[in-house]
Design an enzyme around this catalytic site. Structure first.
Site, PDB file in Angstrom:
ATOM      1  N   LYS A   1      -4.961   6.039  -2.885  1.00  0.00           N
ATOM      2  CA  LYS A   1      -5.602   6.057  -4.200  1.00  0.00           C
ATOM      3  C   LYS A   1      -6.484   4.838  -4.415  1.00  0.00           C
ATOM      4  O   LYS A   1      -7.526   4.932  -5.055  1.00  0.00           O
ATOM      5  CB  LYS A   1      -4.551   6.142  -5.309  1.00  0.00           C
ATOM      6  CG  LYS A   1      -3.885   7.507  -5.365  1.00  0.00           C
ATOM      7  CD  LYS A   1      -3.126   7.688  -6.664  1.00  0.00           C
ATOM      8  CE  LYS A   1      -2.379   9.019  -6.649  1.00  0.00           C
ATOM      9  NZ  LYS A   1      -1.493   9.168  -7.795  1.00  0.00           N
TER      10      LYS A   1
ATOM     11  N   LYS B   1      -2.741  18.896   2.481  1.00  0.00           N
ATOM     12  CA  LYS B   1      -1.983  19.448   1.365  1.00  0.00           C
ATOM     13  C   LYS B   1      -2.911  19.907   0.232  1.00  0.00           C
ATOM     14  O   LYS B   1      -3.920  19.261  -0.029  1.00  0.00           O
ATOM     15  CB  LYS B   1      -1.010  18.368   0.853  1.00  0.00           C
ATOM     16  CG  LYS B   1       0.115  18.938   0.030  1.00  0.00           C
ATOM     17  CD  LYS B   1       1.182  17.903  -0.292  1.00  0.00           C
ATOM     18  CE  LYS B   1       2.091  18.481  -1.381  1.00  0.00           C
ATOM     19  NZ  LYS B   1       3.239  17.658  -1.700  1.00  0.00           N
TER      20      LYS B   1
ATOM     21  N   LYS C   1      -4.919  18.373  -6.315  1.00  0.00           N
ATOM     22  CA  LYS C   1      -5.669  18.449  -7.572  1.00  0.00           C
ATOM     23  C   LYS C   1      -7.023  17.769  -7.469  1.00  0.00           C
ATOM     24  O   LYS C   1      -7.922  18.049  -8.238  1.00  0.00           O
ATOM     25  CB  LYS C   1      -4.893  17.717  -8.671  1.00  0.00           C
ATOM     26  CG  LYS C   1      -3.749  18.485  -9.292  1.00  0.00           C
ATOM     27  CD  LYS C   1      -3.067  17.587 -10.320  1.00  0.00           C
ATOM     28  CE  LYS C   1      -1.954  18.289 -11.056  1.00  0.00           C
ATOM     29  NZ  LYS C   1      -1.255  17.351 -11.976  1.00  0.00           N
TER      30      LYS C   1
END
Ligand code: TRP
Length: 327
Positions: free
Chosen positions: A113, A193, A196
């Site tokens: 992130k 994966k 979002k």
């Protein structure tokens, strides 16, 4: 005997997709039968990446509505916004004083992130707040996807550390990571994966996608070379991912599905998967559209009130152990 406590949280950013649903939310719903369940929209965690305040307010409400539409019953579960229960951040600070920087430096999600959104202290201490979320309610079990195991390990470690240093306070929480569904992969790249934050909307099916959108996205899902419906993550990740999705939406074992559909063409198989997803999402879509914003906000405020008083009961004991009682 009192029921064990289950706690989990979901971020209100981006729309909830079938990966979130099959990997976590669906289990939240099922656990309501056997546990004291506490679920949280973790809005403070979401602030670790920049948010537009107006959109954020709407995102939060939408996430709450989706969780309820998916089957979390706010009259059975304690369900609320994290930011409305300040005991989370108080405990987070305390746990932070027990956290070694080395443990945070090892967190892979922080690195990912920080590369995407830039680093800040909140992002760095994100796992400590998550530990506080879990420990503030003395949770025993935490249903999460498999990308949260490292964070969960820190929560366990901090519970043990606190207990040894100040006396028994927290149960050491255990993860509930489903054997199937913990890793639903992107429809466009079945080796990563479903996420979002993937810029490609075709990579994921949202809980509120209408039937035609579901059909289109599954129709365009990346499949593998060769033919035959087989469960093989190494050589047929695309088909295997679709098998997994079909299995979860129809509650049928993968083996039975392989036996039944082994000789199908990819196209025909995809149609079948699409219809199962459409059917599985129909009740969620319809529940969502009948939820009133004002009613959901009222339920969330009530949830926060209840969560504050139950968290405060435990927090009194924590403050006492630390010498913060004021006498
Ligand atoms: N980090 C979790 C995720 O991204 C969300 C979360 C925050 C959480 N606090 C939690 C999950 C506590 C379980 C328990 O999925």
């Amino acid at each position: 005997m009192a029921k064990q406590v289950v706690f989990s949280g979901i971020q209100p950013t981006g729309d909830i997709h079938i990966g979130n649903y099959l990997g976590a939310l669906r289990n939240w719903v099922r656990l309501q039968d056997d546990y004291d369940t506490i679920y949280c929209i973790v809005d403070l965690h979401a602030l670790t990446i920049p948010q537009d305040p107006t959109e954020f307010e709407a995102d939060r409400l939408r996430a709450a509505k989706m969780v309820i539409a998916a089957g979390v019953d706010p009259t059975t579960s304690l369900f609320y916004y994290q930011s409305q229960v300040p005991q989370h951040t108080e405990l987070s600070w305390i746990l932070g004083t027990l956290t070694q920087l080395g443990a945070l430096n090892r967190m892979t999600q922080f690195k990912e992130k920080a590369d995407q959104a830039g680093e800040n202290l909140g992002l760095y201490s994100y796992p400590v707040l998550m530990a506080a979320d879990i420990l503030i309610h003395h949770a025993h079990k935490v249903p999460v996807g498999d990308d949260q195991t490292q964070h969960l390990e820190l929560a366990r470690d901090l519970a043990g550390r606190f207990n040894r240093r100040f006396g028994d306070e927290f149960p050491v929480p255990e993860g509930i990571i489903p054997e199937h569904g913990a890793r639903i992969m992107s429809l466009q790249d079945p080796t990563s994966k479903m996420s979002k934050s993937d810029p490609n909307l075709g990579s994921r099916i949202l809980l509120l996608d209408d039937p035609d959108t579901v059909r289109k996205k599954i129709g365009r899902a990346v499949t593998d070379s060769g033919s035959g419906i087989e469960y093989d993550w190494d050589n047929k990740p695309g088909i295997t991912n679709l098998l997994e999705i079909l299995s979860l939406f129809t509650d049928t074992a993968v083996d039975a599905l392989v036996e039944e559909h082994h000789d199908k063409q990819y196209g025909a198989f995809k149609q079948l998967v699409a219809e199962a997803v459409v059917d599985g999402l129909a009740p969620i879509r319809s529940a969502y559209s009948s939820l009133e914003d004002a009613e959901v906000s009222r339920l969330m405020n009530k949830g926060a009130l209840d969560a504050r008083s139950s968290a405060e009961k435990y927090q009194v004991g924590v403050r006492e152990k630390l010498g913060l009682t004021g006498h």
